[in-house]
Design an enzyme around this catalytic site. Sequence first.
Site, PDB file in Angstrom:
ATOM      1  N   ASP A 658      73.490  11.733 -14.808  1.00  0.00           N
ATOM      2  CA  ASP A 658      72.792  10.445 -14.777  1.00  0.00           C
ATOM      3  C   ASP A 658      73.473   9.303 -15.535  1.00  0.00           C
ATOM      4  OD1 ASP A 658      71.008  12.153 -13.571  1.00  0.00           O
ATOM      5  OD2 ASP A 658      69.302  11.665 -14.849  1.00  0.00           O
ATOM      6  N   GLU A 733      68.705  11.959  -6.957  1.00  0.00           N
ATOM      7  CA  GLU A 733      67.318  11.666  -6.656  1.00  0.00           C
ATOM      8  C   GLU A 733      67.160  10.160  -6.387  1.00  0.00           C
ATOM      9  OE1 GLU A 733      63.774  13.727  -8.790  1.00  0.00           O
ATOM     10  OE2 GLU A 733      64.200  11.927  -9.947  1.00  0.00           O
ATOM     11  N   GLU A 737      68.255   3.545  -8.424  1.00  0.00           N
ATOM     12  CA  GLU A 737      68.973   3.432  -9.698  1.00  0.00           C
ATOM     13  C   GLU A 737      70.477   3.563  -9.480  1.00  0.00           C
ATOM     14  OE1 GLU A 737      66.444   6.334 -11.820  1.00  0.00           O
ATOM     15  OE2 GLU A 737      65.988   4.692 -13.204  1.00  0.00           O
TER      16      GLU A 737
END
Length: 909
Positions: A658, A733, A737
């Site tokens: 991430d 996911e 973002e």
Amino acid sequence: MDSHTKWKAATLLTWLLTTEISHCLPHVGNEVEATLRNTATEPARAFRTQYPPVNSESRLIIPESHPVYRVALEQDGHSSEQPFPDFDIDDFIDGLGDFLDEEDDNEEDDTNTDTTTEPPPTATGQSTSADTGKPDPVQATTSAKQPEDLTPIPTAGSVTSSPQAKPSTTEAQEPVDTNISPGVGTHDPTTMNGQDIFQPVATGPVPANIQSRHDHPLQNQHADTTDPITTNKFYAGLFLGSQTNATFSQPYSLAWSKGGGTLKSWGMTVTHTQPHLLAYGPKNNKIPGNPVQYYINPVGLQHLVFSAAELDQSSIMTVEQLKAFSANAVIKRSGGSAQQITFPIVQGMGYTTAVYNDLQPLIESGIFFRKVVSAGSPRPGIFKYQVELEDDTTWLLYATPADGKDPNFKLDSKTNIRGPKGFSGTIQAAKNPAGKSGEKFYDNSCGVYPVSGEVSGSVTGDVGNYMLSWTKAGKDVKGTPLIMFALPHHVQSFDSATKGRITDIRLRTTTKGNATAVIGESWTMVEENLPIDMGFAPWSTTQGSIHDLSATAQHAIIQAAPTELKQNISGQTALNSMYYSGKALSKFATLVYTVNQLGNNVDIAADAFRQLKKAFNLFVQNKQENPLAYDTVWKGVVSTAGYNGDLNQDFGNTAYNDHHFHYGYFIQAAAIIGALDPSWLTANKEWVNMLVRDAGNSVANDAHFPFSRSFDWYNGHSWAKGLFESFDGKDQESTSEDTMFAYSIKMWGQTTGDASMEARGNMMLGILGRSLNNYFLMEDDNVNQPSNFIANKVTGILFENKVDHTTYFGANLEYVQGIHMLPLMPHSPFTRRKEFVRQEWQAMFAENAATPASKVKDGWKGVLYANLALIDPKASWEFFTQPNFDYSWIDGGASRTWYMAFAAGLGGA
Ligand SMILES: *[C@@H]1O[C@H](CO)[C@@H](O)[C@H](O)[C@H]1NC(C)=O
Ligand SMILES: *[C@@H]1O[C@H](CO)[C@@H](O)[C@H](O)[C@H]1NC(C)=O
Ligand SMILES: *[C@@H]1O[C@H](CO)[C@@H](O)[C@H](O)[C@H]1NC(C)=O
């Protein structure tokens, strides 16, 4: 964040497809009756078995009846926490008035004081730089087309002579000109018009206050390099953990068999899965159309295995030359042995290529060989075998011995083809779904293979070009073109020269629809209508950047802002999580911008702006609770939260999960602060650039960071998963973002005057717009995802091997859909196309749908209504400006003030 609730795996079952069933080994021995012919003039005899082979029955399972393993998502470094920090709203609300009732339209000076935008670059037409001065594309077009008058390869089980009794190079088509591609293997900005998008961000070391640490909880055991390691790429399964999980080069998947599976082979497995083998999850009755909850490709099918008689439990695999698009897997007979097989694994490679050094080749199949035909030499020194497997698929093997001698492969059994002892040279395998036509293309390119890939690109006006190109190796390398597989989003945006080199060979990928084989060493993709004028203000596809909000909107912003401006900024941003801290900094930066630039009131935001800079400074000083460290093992900047051994901390940041999500928020906040106060940049630019280099470096020769850790320039989006071994490969996911990261570097590039970074961000947005539309945000007419999955509208989590309509933190519809919405920012209308948003809203969140937005609670309600602004800005505006607004509807990473501006800018007021 001390505890991580176990993810509710019971709702999500997937099936262990790798169960070993040793007693199911195919019966061999005297049944073996086939032999391979080494001359093409004598008929080869077929070897027959039944299908499905017994050893694959456990894989052809009915999902509901055989749940074998649960997806242990908690191992993936993803906590079950909500994707935004949770603040106590009461801390900052006192005496909130119904400000909207006092409708005194004070006409403000609406001079555009926005200093953060620049005039759009002058458009210089749509000429694509890569086209200029290159051989005639039409020529390439004709040469890649195939004649139709071809007889099919004999059907299953027939015993026949080789269909190519006298193969010859003259019979094969003329090789396609390999010089079609400009700048192969090199990155030469001089061949580009416009702005080169891959200039270095910075080249120095990380700031001195970022401590270097050598004690990363995951030490590197198998990647043989001192260069920075691309932690989030498709081949991480080669060097992580057991080293046995698949590498998804697309369309083929490769995995080290390592003595496992029914074959107990020590070689490299090649898998290509047909659609009928997919396993589907249960139907979701809450969604119109009742889509299946997930689909998964079986893992562990061994179509072909490249092995050698000498390999055994003393054999090892190391990974070398780890680059953005490629890595070499090297299986050595034993540690230190020069007897080895090297697999140059490159995304999109047309064949799986095994380079043998002094070993006896063993080509195995867990699907079983039905028929193997020695088919002569399509090119001098190259020996071809036509292979039919018991799943009715046709494969081609090409052997290129170093000594030029016929290797005379023998079919030992239904599972084994054996080559000569002490073989050195290459063996290549390709699956051929396209009959004689496909075979000619493969014949034409055999003997050469890609060893690495490269991306280059430029932006001119609002048109971006990017080029993928490959360095190749092999026999007659100069005169032999590559054959490479392109994904649907590539093909859609090919320039005309590249389009002309498309073949009729199509093989499905695991989660991105059909791949198409293309001849040549490079492709050029063109993305038009890049959002170059998008700034910090609301933006729409039809109106561009919208700075001048209506007086009503400005008034509402100025009335609402004080409530949110008086929040405790340091209290909300000085957190132990880079993700939550970044989100809160982004929220306040966006709020200050909104008041200052859209509300045209610098004064009321002045104090918050000072606090924001102070809050940001905590991170630049590296004084936050879990400071950053420079990890010298994998080479990158990580949160130290996971150095206590719990790699799940902060969503797995320490193990490189991430980073683009986390750092994107910091970078966007910095872009705003620096735009509002350019003097701030001097002391902060280096630190922010460090984040950019970590998550999305622009060059491959930086000693401190790998190239483009997150964004995968082949797949057209980022992968969020870092150093976590996984059955199903990398995954992502939140597409929104991911988009936020591209947007953040675009804006940081603009603020700091880094035109290359800004153009790269624009290019990435353009690519994301296309790839998300193709694979993640599914309109009804989507052709790339299975038809029984499309009604989910979003993928949920897209892995390399499966797609699962869920999230890591729960399966509520507002979570699953909403994580692809947030943060609602100027980029949202660009990637979330109106038609998609409309269909999703109707199916999920309309008043008569299963989860009406009006009934959703908490911050998710605000997310849904901000998203509604993309298709119904008036309704969105009314929601956010309603009297007695409940601030619990705003998530900890957003502000009501910005949402008002967003809805107003898109036409709400
Ligand atoms: C803001 O929050 C921090 C951390 O919770 C706290 O130490 C500080 O006292 C707060 N400031 C105000 C003005 O409440
Ligand atoms: C794949 O990765 C999982 C962890 O996700 C591990 O348990 C397993 O042993 C690995 N190998 C295979 C072949 O499944
Ligand atoms: C993908 O390829 C298969 C086999 O050639 C074909 O049946 C299918 O229609 C293709 N799908 C798309 C979307 O082109």
